[in-house]
Motif scaffolding. Structure first.
Motif, mmCIF file in Angstrom:
data_model
loop_
_atom_site.group_PDB
_atom_site.id
_atom_site.type_symbol
_atom_site.label_atom_id
_atom_site.label_comp_id
_atom_site.label_asym_id
_atom_site.label_seq_id
_atom_site.Cartn_x
_atom_site.Cartn_y
_atom_site.Cartn_z
ATOM 1 N N LEU A 76 9.298 10.675 -3.087
ATOM 2 C CA LEU A 76 9.400 11.132 -1.698
ATOM 3 C C LEU A 76 9.186 10.013 -0.683
ATOM 4 N N LYS A 77 8.262 9.097 -0.979
ATOM 5 C CA LYS A 77 7.938 8.070 0.005
ATOM 6 C C LYS A 77 7.205 6.918 -0.678
ATOM 7 N N THR A 79 5.218 3.309 0.547
ATOM 8 C CA THR A 79 4.754 2.529 1.698
ATOM 9 C C THR A 79 3.984 1.298 1.234
ATOM 10 N N HIS A 103 10.551 -1.556 -3.628
ATOM 11 C CA HIS A 103 9.801 -1.665 -2.378
ATOM 12 C C HIS A 103 8.719 -2.745 -2.404
#
Length: 122
Positions: A76-77, A79, A103
C-alpha cells in the motif's frame, strides 16, 4: 460473498489438516466484516491463513477459515525517514523485498522464502 463448505484445508508441509465448515476468500474489508459478524452470530471461531506455509496449529479449525492471499496482497505504501512499509497480510515476502529495493528502503527481515505471506510470517 461465496464460501466453500466442508472444505478440506492442508498446510504446505502436509502435517496440518482440518475440515472447515466455511472457507472464504474475501475480496473486500466489508466481506471480512460480514464473515466475522456471521461467525459471532453462529458462535463460530475464525482463523486466517495466507499461502498455508505455516507449521503452527493456529490455522487449524473446524469453523471458519479466511484466506487473505488472493485479494489482500497489495503493497500500500513505502516511505523513507522513517523507513516504513504498509501492506496487506497476503503480500508475499518476494513482493515486499521488491518494494524495499525499488524505494531504497532497508528494513529487517529474517524470512527468505519468497512465496510466504507477510501476515503468515508474523
Amino acid at each position: 460473498m461465496n464460501s466453500k463448505t466442508n472444505f478440506i484445508w492442508n498446510n504446505r508441509g502436509g502435517n496440518l489438516t482440518s475440515t472447515v465448515a466455511n472457507y472464504f476468500e474475501p475480496a473486500t474489508v466489508e466481506h471480512i466484516q460480514a464473515i466475522v459478524k456471521r461467525a459471532y452470530q453462529e458462535h463460530k471461531k475464525v482463523r486466517v491463513v495466507g499461502d498455508s506455509h505455516s507449521w503452527s496449529p493456529l490455522c487449524v479449525t473446524n469453523d471458519y477459515l479466511i484466506n487473505t492471499s488472493k485479494h489482500f496482497n497489495k503493497i500500500l505504501k513505502v516511505t523513507q525517514n522513517p523507513d516504513r512499509i504498509v501492506l496487506e497480510p497476503g503480500a508475499t515476502v518476494a513482493d515486499t523485498l521488491k518494494a524495499y529495493r525499488k524505494h531504497g528502503v532497508v528494513l529487517p527481515m529474517n524470512v527468505d522464502v519468497p512465496p510466504i505471506t507477510i501476515g503468515g510470517a508474523i
